[in-house]
Design an enzyme around this catalytic site. Structure first.
Site, PDB file in Angstrom:
ATOM      1  N   HIS A   7       0.837  -1.209   0.000  1.00  0.00           N
ATOM      2  CA  HIS A   7       0.000   0.000   0.000  1.00  0.00           C
ATOM      3  C   HIS A   7       0.872   1.260   0.000  1.00  0.00           C
ATOM      4  O   HIS A   7       0.709   2.153  -0.838  1.00  0.00           O
ATOM      5  CB  HIS A   7      -0.906  -0.025   1.239  1.00  0.00           C
ATOM      6  CG  HIS A   7      -1.761   1.187   1.401  1.00  0.00           C
ATOM      7  ND1 HIS A   7      -3.073   1.231   1.010  1.00  0.00           N
ATOM      8  CD2 HIS A   7      -1.484   2.413   1.918  1.00  0.00           C
ATOM      9  CE1 HIS A   7      -3.573   2.431   1.268  1.00  0.00           C
ATOM     10  NE2 HIS A   7      -2.625   3.160   1.831  1.00  0.00           N
ATOM     11  N   GLU A   8       1.804   1.297   0.928  1.00  0.00           N
ATOM     12  CA  GLU A   8       2.647   2.496   1.040  1.00  0.00           C
ATOM     13  C   GLU A   8       3.549   2.650  -0.177  1.00  0.00           C
ATOM     14  O   GLU A   8       3.869   3.760  -0.594  1.00  0.00           O
ATOM     15  CB  GLU A   8       3.453   2.482   2.337  1.00  0.00           C
ATOM     16  CG  GLU A   8       2.597   2.463   3.624  1.00  0.00           C
ATOM     17  CD  GLU A   8       1.625   3.638   3.739  1.00  0.00           C
ATOM     18  OE1 GLU A   8       1.909   4.715   3.192  1.00  0.00           O
ATOM     19  OE2 GLU A   8       0.564   3.455   4.388  1.00  0.00           O
ATOM     20  N   HIS A  52       1.777   4.742  -2.675  1.00  0.00           N
ATOM     21  CA  HIS A  52       1.922   6.187  -2.411  1.00  0.00           C
ATOM     22  C   HIS A  52       3.297   6.683  -2.869  1.00  0.00           C
ATOM     23  O   HIS A  52       3.422   7.702  -3.538  1.00  0.00           O
ATOM     24  CB  HIS A  52       1.770   6.481  -0.915  1.00  0.00           C
ATOM     25  CG  HIS A  52       0.359   6.415  -0.406  1.00  0.00           C
ATOM     26  ND1 HIS A  52      -0.649   7.183  -0.930  1.00  0.00           N
ATOM     27  CD2 HIS A  52      -0.208   5.679   0.589  1.00  0.00           C
ATOM     28  CE1 HIS A  52      -1.787   6.931  -0.273  1.00  0.00           C
ATOM     29  NE2 HIS A  52      -1.547   6.017   0.654  1.00  0.00           N
ATOM     30  N   GLU A  76      -4.651   8.013  -2.832  1.00  0.00           N
ATOM     31  CA  GLU A  76      -5.190   6.751  -2.333  1.00  0.00           C
ATOM     32  C   GLU A  76      -5.543   5.804  -3.482  1.00  0.00           C
ATOM     33  O   GLU A  76      -5.448   4.584  -3.328  1.00  0.00           O
ATOM     34  CB  GLU A  76      -6.417   7.030  -1.454  1.00  0.00           C
ATOM     35  CG  GLU A  76      -6.841   5.852  -0.594  1.00  0.00           C
ATOM     36  CD  GLU A  76      -5.860   5.506   0.527  1.00  0.00           C
ATOM     37  OE1 GLU A  76      -4.908   6.280   0.797  1.00  0.00           O
ATOM     38  OE2 GLU A  76      -6.051   4.427   1.147  1.00  0.00           O
TER      39      GLU A  76
END
Lengths: 500, 500
Positions: free
Chosen positions: A265-266, A269, A295
């Site tokens: 997930h990170e 980003h 997001e």
């Protein structure tokens, strides 16, 4: 080179001033990263003052009347389209900022620093009353903040527009209603299914050190550029930084999957941040479009890649090499990583489906708090009731209930909806990528992510804030924002897994 | 509480402004720490801009005419002595700053950020020509800087007074001459001695991880307050931070002693910082007296404690527990940790005695550079010649010669002499502590450092910048600055060790 018009000259002068402000903002970002990742506990009183000084000075510099004058003097016909869009963003920031008194900015910065450390304590001691007065203070300050910016609009809308300025609170609200309407009964059906994926394979006291090594390996596979970033741990993972220096954080828990998906997930980003044009650093054209798009990137990697069959066909053998005790088939693992945790109380541990219920709950509560429909002291009971209504589970204490998330301690009201908006958008973007990229899933199956990364950068990242949210969706995938992609995707995926 | 005088009111307003500036300065300090300890390599271009923005904004805020006006308006008779001394320090900073154009400050900040990364490369590739143009630029900028501050005084003196404002360049220069006169022949005698302590016991591929654990243990023994600080590694160890959050760095080399003494040295700095009054944070009364005093603290712990017999009586058994391969008697180890490395080329690896030759060399070269007596390109040969003259060794390349230290890449000319001044002062302070503290050496022998730490805080740390350097020496130990303490100490110590 043709000689510059007056407007171009003023534009260049303006950009120098803006860069300086953004540089101070990026310094502030580093101090916030440090506070959560590196800072010794006792450092809070000094750090709060430092953050407050940095945030108030940015405000002073941004509201300098010289900036207003330059914005007035620039004839937008005389500058390029690209520059015009930078002006649109600067104007928006300037106009919001100039309505806010510096003292209020300082107060909010200080109050949120203090609230953060109280929230930590409150969560640790499982006692909401420690944090409650700080939260009350922050709500009061942020409501004032919203009233300064626009007294004619509901304060929650003003706050929401700090995180998503262009999509509109109505679309957010409609989207969340739609998700609730579609997904609550669907989750009911899943609960009734006889398929019960098992997560125990991944709950095995895996050492933190080995998990860290594997997280680094996953970032290698995804193509993280280590010379431009770091990976650290934080109790509440986040990513911050710039296209020159991005800081990814993750966490290593008992369950291997939590840390793994947090890392992926990170990475999403970070990959967005690193795709921003370097030569535009410090200007709106070198900054991400905003929270919804950010997001969409993290969710695309976490869910559409990280929780897909093709990805697991590649990663499972890698995982088994590192953790030889894991002994499971690809089909089992695919179900496991998509399991709906029926008794899960924690947003960041939620699956793709129930996740949105966590967001809807927060959205409703923060809306009611800001609009003065409920009081801070009511939060724990309202929270627990909603959890029971939407997900059929009830937290036994506030640490696993209303104290679980950091956001409100930062004064970030209006932030949560962007998580769902981003998720929804990620399904739309992924469908478009799949159309455009030749044999995308085969590439994933072989651990090749270059073409997807290139596509994302070309379609989205490289534009910075050049387009508004709606324009960028249109520009990159040729459609309007449309949650039906997500609803179709999630229902298909889970119907297959749960055989319903 | 009696009602405030007008001057007190203005003082309080002034202090609020000063605190804000200091908070931005402390943020800058954190960014610099991060750059050396945490930042990914590619982050330099953005970090340089951030540092430049922070340093220029401090300059703008400090030179704000409102500050000048407040300083004029305060009637010093109307405020307490303590506050008067804070005003003395603020005035000094204000008056120096207002002579400097903001653009110059920005240029220096940017140039030194760039120079730092070039210095790293230059050192790594062992090629002085990579760094030389950046150094030339910095010398040019810092000479201008000095001329702006005071065109009537030699620029090197102005620069020196950035680091040691009160003791006077003449005292510094006399002290260094005295050390050179006394120590060069003394070092000659040592070289002729038949005593040849052996360092090989400590050169044994000790693992970095175990060295780190031992460094932490040493900090525990010395009483480092972990809730107020961190320990990390940096290629060139340093300590920065505030009384709320101090960041110690050290290094772990092949030789165990290098890292150990580096850790103890930096502990001395950290212990000073943590002894500053918390309630005065962000004001001159909550800041260290300056570089001479800071170095007196690090050297006191490194040399007068860390290289003493009593300390080793305590620490050697601890060291043997951690590194069982070490098998040496206390007498051998005492000689080893005080060995004069006859062929050592590196300042930070030097013993207490030859150390000052390294400083004298740098002092002479930087003085000549700033006063335009030599050119940058001559540095390598001048450096090597002086090494031969003072220490009888000649570097084979620039990495172990003129590229070894980071200071000039930061534009820090005039800093080096404070190392020797601090060392010299540490002998004077230690003698005074020994007089005052009951059975100090016995306490050291038992690993008890509380009473020494208390003494140092009471005599020195708690005053911040309340007194000038000379006043603080007088106040704390009742004497003038006097290098003879150091010369007696070092000659006695080494005569005994080397049997001369």
């Amino acid at each position: 080179m043709p000689s510059q018009t007056d407007s171009e000259k003023i534009y260049n002068k303006l950009i120098r001033k803006i860069k300086r402000i953004k540089n101070i903002g990026n310094a502030e970002g580093l101090l916030r990263w440090d506070q959560q990742v590196m800072m010794p506990n006792a450092g809070t009183p000094a750090r709060s003052q430092q953050l407050s000084a940095l945030s108030s000075i940015q405000h002073e510099l941004l509201t300098d009347e010289k900036i207003g004058k330059m914005l007035d003097e620039i004839d937008e016909e005389e500058i390029s389209k690209e520059r015009r869009s930078a002006i649109r963003e600067i104007k928006r920031e300037f106009e919001r900022a100039k309505r806010l008194p510096t003292e209020l900015i300082e107060k909010i910065s200080k109050a949120s620093s203090e609230a953060f450390s109280k929230w930590l304590k409150s969560k640790e001691e499982n006692d909401f009353s420690i944090f409650a007065p700080n939260l009350e203070k922050l709500i009061e300050l942020k409501t004032k903040y919203a009233e300064y910016i626009d007294p004619d609009v509901a304060p929650y809308q003003v706050l929401f527009e700090d995180y998503e300025p262009y999509l509109g609170l109505e679309i957010a609200s409609d989207t969340l209603s739609k998700l609730r309407k579609e997904l609550v009964p669907f989750i009911e059906k899943i609960k009734e299914s006889e398929v019960k994926p098992d997560r125990s394979t991944f709950e095995n006291n895996f050492s933190g050190e080995k998990q860290r090594e594997f997280a680094q390996h996953v970032l290698d596979i995804l193509g993280f550029k280590w010379e431009y970033g770091r990976l650290d741990t934080a109790p509440h993972p986040f990513t911050s930084g710039t296209q020159y220096d991005v800081r990814v954080t993750t966490r290593f828990e008992d369950n291997l999957l939590d840390g793994l998906f947090s890392t992926i997930h990170e990475f999403g980003h970070a990959n967005y941040t690193l795709g921003l044009p370097k030569e535009k650093y410090g200007t709106p054209l070198g900054e991400s479009r905003g929270f919804t798009f950010h997001e969409s990137q993290s969710r695309l990697w976490e869910n559409h890649i990280g929780r897909s069959r093709p990805f697991w066909e590649y990663i499972l053998p890698e995982l088994k090499k590192k953790f030889p005790s894991i002994d499971a088939s690809i089909e089992d693992v695919y179900k496991t990583v998509n399991k709906v945790h029926e008794d899960n109380l924690i947003r960041v541990d939620a699956d793709e489906l129930t996740y949105h219920m966590h967001i809807i709950l927060r959205f409703e509560i923060e809306n009611d708090l800001i609009e003065n429909n409920i009081e801070v002291k009511e939060i724990p009971s309202v929270w627990n009731d909603k959890m029971e209504n939407y997900l059929g589970v009830r937290p036994e204490n506030d640490s696993e209930g209303c104290l679980q998330d950091v956001h409100w301690s930062h004064g970030s009201f209006g932030y949560f909806p962007t998580y769902s908006l981003g998720s929804v958008l990620s399904a739309q973007i992924y469908n478009s990528a799949k159309n455009d990229i030749d044999r995308l899933e085969e590439k994933m199956r072989n651990g090749k992510f270059e073409s997807l990364k290139k596509w994302l950068t070309e379609k989205i990242h490289r534009y910075g804030k050049r387009y508004t949210t709606n324009e960028l969706i249109q520009k990159s995938i040729g459609e309007e924002f449309n949650p039906s992609h997500f609803i179709d995707y999630i229902k298909n995926k889970y119907s297959e897994i749960y055989e319903i």
